[in-house]
Design a protein around this motif. Structure first.
Motif, mmCIF file in Angstrom:
data_model
loop_
_atom_site.group_PDB
_atom_site.id
_atom_site.type_symbol
_atom_site.label_atom_id
_atom_site.label_comp_id
_atom_site.label_asym_id
_atom_site.label_seq_id
_atom_site.Cartn_x
_atom_site.Cartn_y
_atom_site.Cartn_z
ATOM 1 N N ALA A 417 0.816 -1.216 0.000
ATOM 2 C CA ALA A 417 0.000 0.000 0.000
ATOM 3 C C ALA A 417 0.845 1.260 0.000
ATOM 4 C CB ALA A 417 -0.943 -0.015 1.197
ATOM 5 N N THR A 418 2.027 1.223 0.620
ATOM 6 C CA THR A 418 2.879 2.406 0.704
ATOM 7 C C THR A 418 4.134 2.290 -0.156
ATOM 8 O OG1 THR A 418 3.981 1.484 2.660
ATOM 9 C CG2 THR A 418 2.086 2.930 3.028
ATOM 10 N N ALA A 419 4.254 1.202 -0.901
ATOM 11 C CA ALA A 419 5.465 1.008 -1.708
ATOM 12 C C ALA A 419 5.449 1.915 -2.923
ATOM 13 C CB ALA A 419 5.575 -0.450 -2.144
ATOM 14 N N ASN A 420 6.624 2.406 -3.286
ATOM 15 C CA ASN A 420 6.782 3.228 -4.486
ATOM 16 C C ASN A 420 7.260 2.340 -5.624
ATOM 17 O OD1 ASN A 420 6.803 5.433 -6.123
ATOM 18 N ND2 ASN A 420 8.191 6.657 -4.855
ATOM 19 N N VAL A 421 7.317 2.912 -6.819
ATOM 20 C CA VAL A 421 7.843 2.175 -7.969
ATOM 21 C C VAL A 421 9.151 2.819 -8.406
ATOM 22 C CG1 VAL A 421 5.624 1.338 -8.776
ATOM 23 C CG2 VAL A 421 6.424 3.570 -9.529
ATOM 24 N N PRO A 422 10.120 2.039 -8.880
ATOM 25 C CA PRO A 422 11.405 2.623 -9.293
ATOM 26 C C PRO A 422 11.266 3.387 -10.599
ATOM 27 C CG PRO A 422 11.371 0.273 -9.745
ATOM 28 C CD PRO A 422 10.107 0.570 -8.995
ATOM 29 N N ALA A 423 12.254 4.240 -10.858
ATOM 30 C CA ALA A 423 12.302 5.017 -12.095
ATOM 31 C C ALA A 423 13.755 5.146 -12.507
ATOM 32 C CB ALA A 423 11.660 6.389 -11.896
ATOM 33 N N GLY A 424 13.980 5.652 -13.714
ATOM 34 C CA GLY A 424 15.332 5.872 -14.205
ATOM 35 C C GLY A 424 15.718 4.865 -15.274
ATOM 36 N N ASP A 425 17.000 4.926 -15.651
ATOM 37 C CA ASP A 425 17.490 4.092 -16.744
ATOM 38 C C ASP A 425 17.415 2.605 -16.422
ATOM 39 O OD1 ASP A 425 18.029 6.388 -18.128
ATOM 40 O OD2 ASP A 425 20.156 6.458 -17.569
ATOM 41 N N ALA A 426 17.524 2.252 -15.134
ATOM 42 C CA ALA A 426 17.543 0.835 -14.773
ATOM 43 C C ALA A 426 16.229 0.141 -15.119
ATOM 44 C CB ALA A 426 17.852 0.671 -13.286
ATOM 45 N N VAL A 427 15.137 0.883 -15.135
ATOM 46 C CA VAL A 427 13.834 0.273 -15.422
ATOM 47 C C VAL A 427 13.196 0.897 -16.653
ATOM 48 C CG1 VAL A 427 13.373 -0.422 -13.045
ATOM 49 C CG2 VAL A 427 12.744 1.871 -13.795
ATOM 50 N N ALA A 428 13.988 1.593 -17.472
ATOM 51 C CA ALA A 428 13.422 2.243 -18.659
ATOM 52 C C ALA A 428 12.794 1.228 -19.611
ATOM 53 C CB ALA A 428 14.511 3.035 -19.377
ATOM 54 N N ARG A 429 13.361 0.030 -19.638
ATOM 55 C CA ARG A 429 12.852 -1.003 -20.541
ATOM 56 C C ARG A 429 11.418 -1.384 -20.208
ATOM 57 N NH1 ARG A 429 15.562 -7.047 -20.895
ATOM 58 N NH2 ARG A 429 14.200 -7.917 -22.514
ATOM 59 N N VAL A 430 11.057 -1.448 -18.926
ATOM 60 C CA VAL A 430 9.716 -1.873 -18.530
ATOM 61 C C VAL A 430 8.797 -0.681 -18.280
ATOM 62 C CG1 VAL A 430 10.433 -4.093 -17.617
ATOM 63 C CG2 VAL A 430 10.520 -2.090 -16.148
#
Length: 769
Positions: A417-430
């Motif tokens: 419920a409080t978790a964020n999602v990653p961003a940036g080049d490491a997850v750009a593919r998804v």
């Protein structure tokens, strides 16, 4: 009176322990063989840093001891007889090593079958193996054979001729080769290198019995004046040698020290890793076919330990979407029985599940397993650590049985419920959303995101919207391109819209999630009801979302049983400028048969002390052996590259590979085509080059080639470039035939030595592909 003169007494034999005694001779004879064994063993230590356990280092140590001791024991034999005796010992040690490695890796099959497979595929599998490499027959054969041959050549040169420094050359080359094969996959080998140098210096520091007199003094027995001159010259030579060594150390040490932290080149980039066919690159399109044949038996599953409830079995993870198809896009590396372990996210617990799976009618190369697999027995596999998916490079076959042990991940739902999602080049593919997304899709994603701020709330809203407004039907056409998804989401219900299989539900969730800022992917697999047969009706696709501190979390957007779907227009209405589609898009063509799996790529004097023939023969033999090994390696790599280009992959990739074979042939002939030339211009140059070569060297020219065939190949390339999905396997076969015949015809116009160089030229391995 007769005076008799007594003859001088014969010199007494030196006592043991005195200069020249048996113990002294033994002490002088042992250091060089020990130094050679240690240097070869250190090469095994360096190479063993990328292996999963010390079995390889032990096998190389055994090869070093065996090869050197054979040469020591056979010193009184003629030099020409040593090599056959040593090769016989090599054969025995190699077979024992293969048996130990096969038993260690739990590989099925007879020793003969294992040996033949290892001999055929040792080099490509070694260079495509996943780090850490598991010691298996095909990953230990080449190092063991190289270590034994190195010991044979080094011992013959160093011990039979007394040229210790020259005898150090083969172990030095073996050590350098081990460092190169490891590449950037381990820390710099500083300590082994220092020990290697120290061992070599120790072997040189102790004089051998061949160049030392009984008294240990090279000037003994000379006149005093001559003795003084000799000693002075020796002292001057030693001093000069020390000065030269100090100067070299002072000049080279900073350069070498600066290179310690450099990242070396990885030789694995020159070898094509195992590939999947188009059937496995996009297994999502198989869902509709399985839905129409629900009773087809695909697998047989028996859970041996771990799971109380039947877990989902994963077949493929699709992370790449181009607006038309979802694709696997994985890089598979040959792996052993034990797979690399990745630490789960902090908010994830794992339990161990072990299943025995028997393949029935499932086709392709993808190997089903509960995520995330940790150990596989009964099948040789390749593994993609980023997605945790497996393939069997030889392809699946009915009756194949294997056991897989997995660490099933269970995320902590209290953190979502409080978790964020990653961003940036490491997850750009998804997170990537291709251009051309229909405006209604964007508006729906925006509406669901605005009403739900937290990432988990957004994902749950998308899941509930799909589950509440759409229905599942087995006869829905396959397709997940933008038009297919738009028709599924917004098409008229009485016209075939708003219904689909799990293919459309999972793909719609993943696209809407990315439009709402969520990193998503699609998973294809099976959800069996328990042990026993896994049928086509159990096949399913589901989306997953990546959360920080939790990892990938699966979602279920499928409608609830016996639930009547709500009207889409009640909760979302397309704008008048963007009316919903009213026609059913063309379904994605589904393969009906599995292409045949490609075979695994496939991968040689007299006794005279210091006599010149022995010295020259040893040196030449060393050079010939190393050169033959290098040429054989290059020839195998070149052959595997050509096979990968012409026979692996979908038709478009094979046609592009055939074009690269033609341009490589032009470069090998000294007539490279510039990057600014169009395909037709390159074809014209190819025709002109072949015509000029035939005119300059009349006579038999090998394969006959029609003048217009390079133009035909250029036309196929242009078709792939501008209409990539229209190429057929027959066209790919034609392109491979054209490229092969052109390269053979152009090669036939070369002199014999250039034809040989053509086969082993390393250029195609490093030219930009």
């Amino acid at each position: 009176m007769v005076t008799t003169t007594r003859a001088p007494a014969p010199p007494t034999e030196p006592a043991a322990g005195r200069p020249g005694g048996p113990l002294a001779r033994l002490l002088r004879a042992v250091p060089v063989p020990l130094a050679l064994i240690a240097m070869i063993a250190l090469a095994g230590v360096v190479l063993g840093r990328v292996y999963a356990d010390p079995l390889l280092a032990r096998l190389i140590l055994g090869a070093a001891i065996g090869s050197v001791l054979v040469s020591v024991a056979a010193r009184r034999l003629p030099s020409w007889l040593v090599a056959p005796v040593s090769v016989a010992g090599l054969a025995g040690w190699a077979l024992l090593s293969l048996r130990l490695a096969a038993s260690h890796a739990a590989l099925p099959g007879s020793l003969a079958a294992v040996a033949v497979d290892a001999a055929r595929n040792a080099i490509p599998r070694l260079l495509t193996a996943m780090i850490p490499v598991e010691p298996a027959p095909d990953t230990v054969l080449v190092p063991v054979v190289a270590a034994w041959l190195t010991g044979l050549v080094a011992a013959e040169v160093a011990l039979r001729t007394g040229r210790v420094l020259l005898g150090y050359l083969p172990p030095l080359l073996l050590y350098a080769g081990a460092v190169y094969v490891v590449g950037p996959n381990a820390d710099p080998a500083i300590t082994p290198t220092i020990v290697f140098i120290a061992v070599a210096a120790a072997g040189l520091a102790i004089p051998s019995h061949r160049n030392t007199s009984a008294s240990g003094d090279p000037a003994a027995g000379l006149a005093p004046a001559v003795r003084a001159a000799v000693r002075l010259r020796l002292l001057a030579a030693s001093a000069a040698g020390v000065v030269v060594m100090v100067a070299l150390a002072a000049g080279l040490a900073p350069l070498l020290a600066a290179r310690v932290s450099d990242r070396p080149v990885d030789p694995r980039r020159y070898v094509e890793p195992p590939q999947v066919e188009s059937l496995d690159e996009n297994p999502l399109i198989r869902i509709s076919g399985w839905a129409l044949n629900p009773d087809q038996k695909l697998l047989e599953v028996r859970t041996e330990a771990g799971a109380k409830a039947s877990p989902r079995i994963r077949l493929a993870v699709l992370s790449d979407y181009d607006g038309v198809t979802w694709r696997v896009g994985a890089t598979y590396r040959n792996a052993g029985r034990i797979l690399p372990v990745t630490e789960p996210a902090p908010g994830v617990t794992t339990d161990t599940v072990r299943q025995q799976i028997t393949v029935a009618d499932l086709a392709g190369r993808l190997l089903p397993a509960v995520p995330t697999p940790r150990e596989v027995t009964g099948a040789r596999v390749a593994y993609d650590p980023d997605t945790g998916t497996l393939i069997r490079p030889e392809g699946l076959a009915s009756g194949l049985r294997y056991t897989v042990t997995s660490a099933r991940e269970q995320p902590d739902v209290n953190l979502l419920a409080t978790a964020n999602v990653p961003a940036g080049d490491a997850v750009a593919r998804v997170l990537q959303v291709p251009e051309g997304a229909p405006e209604p899709l964007r508006r729906l994603a925006t509406q669901l995101a605005e009403e739900n701020g937290a990432p988990y709330a957004r994902a749950t809203a998308i899941q509930e919207f799909l589950a509440e407004h759409y229905r599942v039907t087995a006869d829905a056409p396959s397709g997940h391109a933008y038009p297919n998804l738009a028709f599924f989401l917004f098409g008229p219900r009485n016209g075939g819209g708003q219904r689909g299989t799990s293919e459309q539900f999972a793909a719609s969730f993943a696209v809407l999630g990315r439009l709402a800022g969520l990193p998503t992917r699609v998973v294809v697999g099976f959800a069996p009801g328990g042990d026993g047969p896994v049928r086509a009706a159990d096949a399913s696709a589901w989306p997953e979302v990546l959360f920080e501190g939790v990892g990938w979390v699966p979602f279920d957007p499928m409608p609830r049983p016996d639930q009547e779907p709500r009207e889409v227009e009640a909760d979302f209405r397309a704008t008048p400028d963007n009316p919903p589609p009213s026609q059913v898009p063309e379904p994605t063509a589904e393969p009906t048969a599995t292409p045949p799996a490609a075979a695994a790529p496939g991968p040689a004097d007299r006794r005279g002390g210091l006599s010149t023939p022995v010295l020259v023969g040893g040196g030449i033999g060393t050079l010939v052996l190393l050169a033959a090994l290098a040429l054989l390696t290059l020839a195998v790599l070149r052959r595997n590259l050509t096979r990968a280009r012409l026979h692996h992959g979908d038709p478009g990739r094979r046609i592009a590979g055939a074009w690269r074979e033609l341009t490589d042939a032009l470069r090998l002939a000294g007539r490279p085509a510039g990057g600014d030339l169009a395909a037709a211009e390159v074809a014209e140059r190819a025709r002109r080059t072949l015509a000029e070569a035939r005119a300059a060297r009349p006579g038999p020219s090998g394969a006959e080639l029609v003048d217009g065939e390079p133009d035909e190949l250029a036309g196929l390339l242009n078709q792939v470039a501008f209409a990539p999905h229209t190429a057929t396997p027959a066209q790919a076969d034609r392109a491979a035939d054209l490229a092969g015949r052109y390269a053979a015809a152009l090669r036939a116009t070369r002199p014999w030595w250039r034809r040989l160089l053509w086969t082993v030229h390393p250029g195609p391995l490093r030219w930009r592909r």
